[in-house]
Write a protein that holds these residues in place. Structure first.
Motif, PDB file in Angstrom:
ATOM      1  N   VAL A 250       0.855  -1.184   0.000  1.00  0.00           N
ATOM      2  CA  VAL A 250       0.000   0.000   0.000  1.00  0.00           C
ATOM      3  C   VAL A 250       0.891   1.233   0.000  1.00  0.00           C
ATOM      4  CG1 VAL A 250      -1.838   1.265   1.179  1.00  0.00           C
ATOM      5  CG2 VAL A 250      -1.781  -1.239   1.284  1.00  0.00           C
TER       6      VAL A 250
ATOM      7  N   TYR B 224      -1.048  -0.986  -4.211  1.00  0.00           N
ATOM      8  CA  TYR B 224      -2.373  -0.369  -4.148  1.00  0.00           C
ATOM      9  C   TYR B 224      -2.132   1.086  -3.802  1.00  0.00           C
ATOM     10  CZ  TYR B 224      -7.249   0.522  -2.990  1.00  0.00           C
ATOM     11  OH  TYR B 224      -8.530   1.025  -2.974  1.00  0.00           O
TER      12      TYR B 224
ATOM     13  N   THR C  22      -3.289   4.735  -2.761  1.00  0.00           N
ATOM     14  CA  THR C  22      -4.391   5.404  -2.060  1.00  0.00           C
ATOM     15  C   THR C  22      -4.688   6.776  -2.649  1.00  0.00           C
ATOM     16  OG1 THR C  22      -2.950   6.458  -0.438  1.00  0.00           O
ATOM     17  CG2 THR C  22      -3.805   4.240   0.096  1.00  0.00           C
TER      18      THR C  22
ATOM     19  N   LEU D 158      -8.787   7.907   2.815  1.00  0.00           N
ATOM     20  CA  LEU D 158      -9.308   6.594   2.440  1.00  0.00           C
ATOM     21  C   LEU D 158     -10.818   6.611   2.624  1.00  0.00           C
ATOM     22  CD1 LEU D 158      -6.951   3.976   4.130  1.00  0.00           C
ATOM     23  CD2 LEU D 158      -7.203   4.417   1.716  1.00  0.00           C
TER      24      LEU D 158
ATOM     25  N   GLN E 169     -14.871   2.326   0.397  1.00  0.00           N
ATOM     26  CA  GLN E 169     -14.566   1.401  -0.700  1.00  0.00           C
ATOM     27  C   GLN E 169     -13.108   0.969  -0.668  1.00  0.00           C
ATOM     28  OE1 GLN E 169     -15.742   3.442  -4.322  1.00  0.00           O
ATOM     29  NE2 GLN E 169     -17.120   1.751  -4.824  1.00  0.00           N
ATOM     30  N   ASP E 170     -12.214   1.935  -0.456  1.00  0.00           N
ATOM     31  CA  ASP E 170     -10.791   1.605  -0.358  1.00  0.00           C
ATOM     32  C   ASP E 170     -10.549   0.612   0.769  1.00  0.00           C
ATOM     33  OD1 ASP E 170      -9.590   3.231  -2.408  1.00  0.00           O
ATOM     34  OD2 ASP E 170      -9.881   4.986  -1.128  1.00  0.00           O
TER      35      ASP E 170
ATOM     36  N   ARG F  96     -11.688  -2.869  -0.165  1.00  0.00           N
ATOM     37  CA  ARG F  96     -10.748  -3.493  -1.100  1.00  0.00           C
ATOM     38  C   ARG F  96      -9.488  -3.959  -0.366  1.00  0.00           C
ATOM     39  NH1 ARG F  96     -11.482   1.403  -4.709  1.00  0.00           N
ATOM     40  NH2 ARG F  96     -13.366   0.896  -5.859  1.00  0.00           N
ATOM     41  N   LEU F  97      -8.987  -3.104   0.517  1.00  0.00           N
ATOM     42  CA  LEU F  97      -7.788  -3.465   1.266  1.00  0.00           C
ATOM     43  C   LEU F  97      -8.036  -4.656   2.178  1.00  0.00           C
ATOM     44  CD1 LEU F  97      -6.380   0.091   2.084  1.00  0.00           C
ATOM     45  CD2 LEU F  97      -5.428  -1.588   0.483  1.00  0.00           C
TER      46      LEU F  97
END
Length: 188
Positions: free
Chosen positions: A9, A28, A30, A35, A38-39, A42-43
């Motif tokens: 990340v 990924y 950011t 954040l 949704q983020d 996903r994480l």
């Protein structure tokens, strides 16, 4: 080139480019220090399927992002660079992973810490005070050097106590690092 199985990340595309020069890894981005839900979802999925390594800039926004992710997703790994390792080479630009050398990135990824919940605090503010890490003129420099030696990044007194406990630094590791700092200061 070393292959990293976890997803790293990072804050932006320049971080991704620099990391991919050093290692074979998926990232990924950011896109800053904010954040959304949704983020985070996903994480969480990435953590469950591949694992995550949080590798944010050694600045306020990077630390803010690191804390947000760590609070929302248990068990993520952390990679740190020192502030002086992320300084831009040109007059413009901000402190960040995108300015770190490949060797620095590889070293950070070789010394990961996994956040673990603390059952009981091992370290207290009194430990820092007794080691000269708070309450004196050189305390800030000593905390910065301790963070470097232990690979947990810089923190003020309160943050450092939290990090020592969160990353389960042992009493022996702490004492050895403080002794090394003392030796270095004697040789100045």
């Amino acid at each position: 080139m070393t292959k990293i199985k976890e997803v790293i990340v990072v804050e932006g595309k320049d971080d991704t480019k620099q990391i991919q020069r050093a290692v074979d890894a998926d990232t990924y981005e950011t896109n800053g220090s904010a954040l959304n839900d949704q983020d985070l979802e996903r994480l969480k999925k990435l953590q469950a399927s591949r694992g995550l390594i949080v590798f944010t800039d050694p600045d306020f926004n990077g630390e803010r992002l690191r804390k947000m992710i760590a609070a929302a997703i248990p068990g993520v790994k952390h990679a740190f660079i020192r502030r002086d390792q992320g300084v831009p080479t040109e007059a413009h630009g901000s402190l960040g992973v995108e300015h770190a050398s490949s060797a620095t990135i590889k070293a950070a990824l070789a010394h990961l810490y996994t956040q673990a919940p603390t059952a009981s605090a091992t370290f207290t503010h009194q430990d820092l005070q007794g080691a000269g890490l708070t309450g004196n003129a050189r305390a800030r420099q000593r905390r910065e050097r301790l963070g470097q030696l232990l690979g947990i990044g810089y923190g003020n007194g309160k943050q450092l106590v939290h990090r020592l406990n969160m990353f389960r630094i042992t009493r022996e590791q702490f004492i050895n690092a403080v002794q090394q700092i003392n030796r270095e200061e004697e040789n100045e």
